[in-house]
Design a protein around this motif. Structure first.
Motif, mmCIF file in Angstrom:
data_model
loop_
_atom_site.group_PDB
_atom_site.id
_atom_site.type_symbol
_atom_site.label_atom_id
_atom_site.label_comp_id
_atom_site.label_asym_id
_atom_site.label_seq_id
_atom_site.Cartn_x
_atom_site.Cartn_y
_atom_site.Cartn_z
ATOM 1 N N SER A 27 -56.224 -47.218 -67.138
ATOM 2 C CA SER A 27 -55.898 -46.364 -68.288
ATOM 3 C C SER A 27 -56.705 -45.087 -68.180
ATOM 4 N N VAL A 28 -56.055 -43.964 -68.371
ATOM 5 C CA VAL A 28 -56.752 -42.693 -68.238
ATOM 6 C C VAL A 28 -56.408 -41.794 -69.435
ATOM 7 N N ARG A 29 -57.409 -41.107 -69.961
ATOM 8 C CA ARG A 29 -57.169 -40.245 -71.128
ATOM 9 C C ARG A 29 -56.137 -39.183 -70.786
ATOM 10 N N VAL A 30 -55.258 -38.878 -71.739
ATOM 11 C CA VAL A 30 -54.163 -37.944 -71.428
ATOM 12 C C VAL A 30 -54.676 -36.559 -71.023
ATOM 13 N N ASN A 31 -55.860 -36.175 -71.506
ATOM 14 C CA ASN A 31 -56.366 -34.841 -71.118
ATOM 15 C C ASN A 31 -57.265 -34.887 -69.881
#
Ligand SMILES: CC(C)(COP(=O)(O)OP(=O)(O)OC[C@H]1O[C@@H](n2cnc3c(N)ncnc32)[C@H](O)[C@@H]1OP(=O)(O)O)[C@@H](O)C(=O)NCCC(=O)NCCS
Length: 310
Positions: free
Chosen positions: A271-275
């Motif tokens: 999971s990776v932050r959208v920004n």
């Protein structure tokens, strides 16, 4: 029976050992549907059971079920991190569309007496498709503070790994003498604290480090979830002064090699932050593809103490 509330014929009570099997099957059936998926719990009954058994305080105190005519129709658990003064909500899961809101609100309200006064932040995360949870939490002082993309890499994807420019960098397993360096790199607000990560290490949960002159300058922590047939990269960090030299890519590449040694690992998830475009570019280059978006919400319990839910 510890009866804390009744709605028409629906009863809310603490999760007991006798209800465990039915409860984990119930949660598993919700987890496999995007509209009812909640982050932090797994997918299969076996995986979810082992997660509930690991909860502190024990599942009998930190999990509630809703029962209708003897059948489980709702669940809500909490995972308390005293160290971070934070609690994470595992739910609510509700299987009755008509009474969804009523059951969810009652499960939330039933935690009123169970939340330690030292906790000042409540967090929850789920897929955007879980519109019921979004509506109920947003109406109750929870605000979106983060959105993460879930990316998946299957066995057959291709990686594009750049060479590490500094050949002195050694990619190897963590050893206890790396503890101080590792703790300095690991963010304090991460889901597991540094000491928790180290305590979790075993054949399934592994920590790989990048070291130079025997000092850790990057690491990746991942877990293999046997019951669910996949591996999850939980944390990846490279010290700022060593970035853009291919170290992050080498760490991910090592996870790919290690995880796919096992026939039962069908894919790797992250999971990776959208920004966080840097990290997303790296994963895409390594063969990961976007699967879903998870939103995370939080409520400041200092401003809005746990009370009634509307
Ligand atoms: C994301 C992160 C781990 C990447 O680590 P990294 O070591 O910089 O990663 P890499 O060096 O392998 O790749 C970064 C870039 O450097 C480039 N690069 C790799 N090797 C290189 C080399 N030898 N020379 C020049 N550039 C190079 C890569 O092509 C890549 O370019 P891109 O941005 O176009 O993809 C790092 O930025 C980090 O720790 N960020 C903070 C924590 C974080 O966000 N973690 C991920 C959470 S999901």
């Amino acid at each position: 029976m510890n009866r804390s509330c009744t709605m028409s014929e629906i009863i809310i009570r603490n999760l007991s050992e006798e209800s465990m099997e039915e409860t984990v099957k119930f949660i598993s059936s919700c987890q496999t549907v995007d509209e009812s998926f909640i982050a932090w719990l797994g997918y299969s009954p076996e995986e979810i059971k082992s997660q509930l058994m690991d909860l502190t305080p024990s599942f009998t105190e930190s999990c509630l079920i809703a029962i209708d005519g003897g059948v489980i129709c709702g669940f809500l658990g909490i995972y308390v991190s005293e160290e971070q003064s934070t609690l994470r909500l595992l739910g609510p899961y509700v299987s009755k569309p008509k009474n969804w809101t009523e059951i969810a609100l009652n499960l939330l309200a039933a935690f009123k007496t169970k939340i330690p006064t030292t906790i000042n932040l409540a967090k929850v995360a789920f897929y955007e498709a879980n519109v019921n949870c979004k509506r109920v939490y947003e109406a109750n002082h929870f605000n979106v503070y983060n959105a993460e993309k879930t990316l998946i890499r299957d066995k057959k994807s291709l990686s594009n790994v750049s060479e590490v420019s500094n050949q002195k960098i050694n990619i190897r397993y963590y050893t206890s003498s790396d503890f101080d360096d590792f703790i300095k790199l690991h963010p304090e607000t991460a889901y597991f604290t540094g000491p928790e990560v180290v305590n979790r290490l075993d054949d399934y949960n592994q920590l790989i480090v990048a070291a130079t002159d025997n000092h850790v300058i990057g690491y990746v922590y991942f877990e293999k979830l046997r019951g669910d047939g996949y591996a999850e990269i939980c944390f990846l960090n490279v010290s700022p002064e060593f970035r853009s030299r291919g170290i992050g890519s080498q760490l991910i590449n090592q996870v790919i090699r290690e995880a796919f040694q096992y026939d039962w690992v069908n894919h790797i998830q992250i999971s990776v932050r959208v920004n966080n475009k840097e990290a997303e570019r790296l994963y895409t280059r390594m063969g990961f593809k976007e699967e879903n978006v998870i939103i995370a919400l939080q409520r400041d319990l200092n401003v809005y103490p746990w009370g009634d839910f509307t």
